[in-house]
Scaffold this motif. Structure first.
Motif, PDB file in Angstrom:
ATOM      1  N   MET A 103      15.845 -32.338  58.232  1.00 43.03           N
ATOM      2  CA  MET A 103      16.899 -31.594  58.925  1.00 43.03           C
ATOM      3  C   MET A 103      18.263 -31.943  58.337  1.00 43.03           C
ATOM      4  SD  MET A 103      15.666 -32.236  62.849  1.00 43.03           S
ATOM      5  CE  MET A 103      14.014 -31.855  63.395  1.00 43.03           C
ATOM      6  N   ASN A 104      19.222 -31.059  58.570  1.00 34.76           N
ATOM      7  CA  ASN A 104      20.605 -31.339  58.196  1.00 34.76           C
ATOM      8  C   ASN A 104      21.267 -32.007  59.400  1.00 34.76           C
ATOM      9  OD1 ASN A 104      23.334 -31.295  57.462  1.00 34.76           O
ATOM     10  ND2 ASN A 104      23.043 -29.441  56.232  1.00 34.76           N
ATOM     11  N   LEU A 105      21.134 -33.323  59.463  1.00 32.42           N
ATOM     12  CA  LEU A 105      21.566 -34.057  60.658  1.00 32.42           C
ATOM     13  C   LEU A 105      23.063 -33.954  60.930  1.00 32.42           C
ATOM     14  CD1 LEU A 105      19.337 -37.259  60.374  1.00 32.42           C
ATOM     15  CD2 LEU A 105      19.013 -35.271  61.838  1.00 32.42           C
ATOM     16  N   PRO A 106      23.942 -34.076  59.930  1.00 34.15           N
ATOM     17  CA  PRO A 106      25.377 -33.937  60.242  1.00 34.15           C
ATOM     18  C   PRO A 106      25.721 -32.603  60.882  1.00 34.15           C
ATOM     19  CG  PRO A 106      25.074 -34.922  58.075  1.00 34.15           C
ATOM     20  CD  PRO A 106      23.723 -34.469  58.528  1.00 34.15           C
ATOM     21  N   ARG A 107      25.011 -31.547  60.480  1.00 31.86           N
ATOM     22  CA  ARG A 107      25.281 -30.239  61.085  1.00 31.86           C
ATOM     23  C   ARG A 107      24.764 -30.185  62.518  1.00 31.86           C
ATOM     24  NH1 ARG A 107      22.968 -25.362  57.739  1.00 31.86           N
ATOM     25  NH2 ARG A 107      24.450 -26.272  56.253  1.00 31.86           N
ATOM     26  N   LEU A 108      23.627 -30.856  62.781  1.00 34.10           N
ATOM     27  CA  LEU A 108      23.041 -30.817  64.122  1.00 34.10           C
ATOM     28  C   LEU A 108      23.721 -31.780  65.086  1.00 34.10           C
ATOM     29  CD1 LEU A 108      19.227 -30.699  63.226  1.00 34.10           C
ATOM     30  CD2 LEU A 108      20.618 -28.830  64.157  1.00 34.10           C
ATOM     31  N   LEU A 109      24.040 -32.986  64.617  1.00 34.61           N
ATOM     32  CA  LEU A 109      24.541 -34.036  65.503  1.00 34.61           C
ATOM     33  C   LEU A 109      26.036 -34.293  65.374  1.00 34.61           C
ATOM     34  CD1 LEU A 109      21.625 -36.623  64.974  1.00 34.61           C
ATOM     35  CD2 LEU A 109      21.839 -34.869  66.757  1.00 34.61           C
ATOM     36  N   GLY A 110      26.675 -33.633  64.437  1.00 35.47           N
ATOM     37  CA  GLY A 110      28.090 -33.891  64.237  1.00 35.47           C
ATOM     38  C   GLY A 110      28.310 -35.249  63.595  1.00 35.47           C
ATOM     39  N   THR A 111      29.345 -35.925  63.984  1.00 32.33           N
ATOM     40  CA  THR A 111      29.665 -37.243  63.405  1.00 32.33           C
ATOM     41  C   THR A 111      29.444 -38.382  64.388  1.00 32.33           C
ATOM     42  OG1 THR A 111      31.991 -36.969  64.043  1.00 32.33           O
ATOM     43  CG2 THR A 111      31.351 -36.210  61.831  1.00 32.33           C
ATOM     44  N   THR A 112      28.671 -38.131  65.432  1.00 34.61           N
ATOM     45  CA  THR A 112      28.467 -39.159  66.454  1.00 34.61           C
ATOM     46  C   THR A 112      27.759 -40.392  65.892  1.00 34.61           C
ATOM     47  OG1 THR A 112      28.275 -37.422  68.115  1.00 34.61           O
ATOM     48  CG2 THR A 112      27.507 -39.612  68.730  1.00 34.61           C
ATOM     49  N   LEU A 113      26.720 -40.173  65.082  1.00 33.69           N
ATOM     50  CA  LEU A 113      25.929 -41.284  64.548  1.00 33.69           C
ATOM     51  C   LEU A 113      26.294 -41.626  63.114  1.00 33.69           C
ATOM     52  CD1 LEU A 113      22.383 -40.277  65.892  1.00 33.69           C
ATOM     53  CD2 LEU A 113      24.078 -41.761  66.948  1.00 33.69           C
ATOM     54  N   GLY A 114      27.340 -41.014  62.578  1.00 32.90           N
ATOM     55  CA  GLY A 114      27.733 -41.233  61.197  1.00 32.90           C
ATOM     56  C   GLY A 114      28.156 -39.932  60.558  1.00 32.90           C
ATOM     57  N   THR A 115      28.737 -40.048  59.376  1.00 34.42           N
ATOM     58  CA  THR A 115      29.276 -38.854  58.728  1.00 34.42           C
ATOM     59  C   THR A 115      28.330 -38.260  57.682  1.00 34.42           C
ATOM     60  OG1 THR A 115      30.403 -40.255  57.098  1.00 34.42           O
ATOM     61  CG2 THR A 115      31.650 -39.604  59.066  1.00 34.42           C
ATOM     62  N   THR A 116      27.317 -39.014  57.261  1.00 33.12           N
ATOM     63  CA  THR A 116      26.401 -38.526  56.226  1.00 33.12           C
ATOM     64  C   THR A 116      24.964 -38.525  56.740  1.00 33.12           C
ATOM     65  OG1 THR A 116      25.947 -40.699  55.256  1.00 33.12           O
ATOM     66  CG2 THR A 116      27.891 -39.524  54.446  1.00 33.12           C
ATOM     67  N   GLN A 117      24.108 -37.831  56.006  1.00 27.35           N
ATOM     68  CA  GLN A 117      22.685 -37.763  56.350  1.00 27.35           C
ATOM     69  C   GLN A 117      22.069 -39.159  56.378  1.00 27.35           C
ATOM     70  OE1 GLN A 117      20.934 -34.960  57.003  1.00 27.35           O
ATOM     71  NE2 GLN A 117      18.793 -35.323  56.509  1.00 27.35           N
ATOM     72  N   PHE A 118      22.366 -39.953  55.362  1.00 26.43           N
ATOM     73  CA  PHE A 118      21.763 -41.280  55.264  1.00 26.43           C
ATOM     74  C   PHE A 118      22.214 -42.191  56.403  1.00 26.43           C
ATOM     75  CE2 PHE A 118      21.667 -45.668  53.682  1.00 26.43           C
ATOM     76  CZ  PHE A 118      20.313 -45.772  53.354  1.00 26.43           C
TER      77      PHE A 118
END
Length: 406
Positions: free
Chosen positions: A59-74
């Motif tokens: 999944m594209n996590l930054p697009r789904l979760l925003g920046t709550t858990l970090g700014t990048t996928q990794f």
């Protein structure tokens, strides 16, 4: 970069500690006839983790979760992984009741040197069947290392080499696309692993099958009897798993399409299920047998000892004051199995370094093309590493077969 490398070392240490302790707990808590079932459930839980992990990576996590858990996928994947590790390990610590080690009157505490010395001597004088299990694991993991580390990149790179439309090659995030495409293939792989972990134990002969007699309906009694007789034992299934993995990865250098590479990866789902289940189950059964009354040790070396079920030591060394529990015994042997699992990872890294230096000197294939797009010409070094892994898996099948004659 220095912090990243140190963090990987710390992570590897943590993972090995958790894995070794978890497997030791299975041996300590479950009786001999339940070792295979316990290891199967551990494999099933691992399969669930595979699905969650690879699905998250696809999944594209930054697009789904925003920046709550970090700014990048990794960064976001790291937070998810850490949370999962803490929660699952916490549940295990809360739920499992260990047997407390009660030292005898004549026992004495051992120094760190004494513990390391016992592990060293135990490693040098392993019982033949445990030694065979460890060597089979050793060769198996030289094969699995490149698959576990590079398969995602390999599938994504194969897509960029052979399948991607010409007008789509100029991607702003080529490396991210490689990871997401590879992870999508690994989602299919982990789904097969998940299904195999739940269904495969049904088709493998269990150690407790001969302890009770079932009375099926007369109409299907003959069919069920034939099915039971045809079921392979776990050792035979482990050999089949080695050969399935070798038979799949031997074709890696010939993969010239994304779909073929995905099929090869998916074919490794069943062997991975077996690889996560068989060695720990077989070692657990051996340790349980060794903890049983009447077992005779084949080594006479100092400080190499075993325990019976009552916790008293069958000492064969010069010091009669030492004592060991069955729990300590399982911890030592699963720690040794972890060594035979970890050392191949170093060897696999060395082999990969040589292959990359020879076939792709001075460059990373993912960054070799313009604007980070992989090139399509030249050898694929990852495919060669996977092929070498296939050869090692075949050697592992030969090493595993030796167990049948011990």
């Amino acid at each position: 970069m220095a912090l990243a490398v140190l963090s990987i070392y710390a992570l590897d240490f943590a993972i090995n500690a958790v894995m070794s302790c978890s497997r030791s707990l299975l041996v300590d808590v479950l009786p001999l006839e339940k070792q295979q079932a316990g290891a199967a459930w551990a494999s099933r839980m691992s399969a669930v983790g595979h699905i969650v992990g690879y699905s998250s990576a696809a999944m594209n996590l930054p697009r789904l979760l925003g920046t709550t858990l970090g700014t990048t996928q990794f960064q976001q994947l790291t937070v998810i992984a850490v949370a999962a590790l803490l929660v699952t390990t916490g549940v295990t610590c809360w739920a499992v009741n260990e047997s407390v080690l009660v030292s005898g009157k004549g026992s004495k505490s051992r120094s760190a040197y004494g513990v390391l010395r016992q592990i060293y001597l135990t490693t040098r004088h392993l019982p033949p069947r445990i030694q065979a299990i460890c060597w089979a694991q050793f060769w198996s993991w030289i094969g699995w290392f490149p698959f576990m580390f590079y398969s995602t990149t390999w599938v994504g790179e194969t897509y960029f080499r052979y399948d991607i439309p010409a007008d789509a090659k100029q991607s702003e995030d080529a490396l991210g696309e490689v990871g997401r495409i590879g992870s999508t293939a690994l989602v299919f792989y982990s789904t097969i692993t998940f299904l195999g972990a739940f269904l495969l134990p049904i088709f493998v002969k269990s150690p407790d099958e001969g302890q009770y007699t079932t009375r099926p309906p007369q109409a299907v009694a003959g069919l069920l009897r034939t099915f039971q007789e045809m079921k392979p034992d776990l050792l035979s299934m482990w050999i089949i798993g080695h050969l399935m993995f070798a038979g799949s990865m031997v074709f890696a250098p010939f993969a010239t399409s994304f779909r073929f590479a995905t099929v090869l990866v998916c074919l490794c789902g069943i062997p991975w299920t077996i690889a996560g289940w068989a060695p720990s189950a077989l070692l657990g059964m051996e340790v349980n047998k060794m903890s049983s009354p009447g077992y005779k040790r084949l080594s006479n070396d100092v400080d190499v000892e075993l325990s019976d079920l009552n916790g008293t030591s069958n000492l064969l060394g010069n010091d009669g004051a030492d004592s060991s529990s069955g729990g300590e015994l399982s911890g030592i042997y699963f720690g040794i199995l972890n060594i035979y699992t970890t050392v191949p990872q170093f060897l696999g890294s060395l082999i990969a370094a040589v292959v990359f230096a020879a076939l792709e000197p001075g460059k990373s294939q993912e960054l070799a093309g313009e604007q980070g797009v992989p090139k399509t010409e030249g050898p694929n070094a990852i495919s060669v590493c996977l092929f070498i892994g296939a050869v090692c898996a075949f050697v592992a099948s030969v090493a595993t077969r030796k167990l049948k004659h011990l």
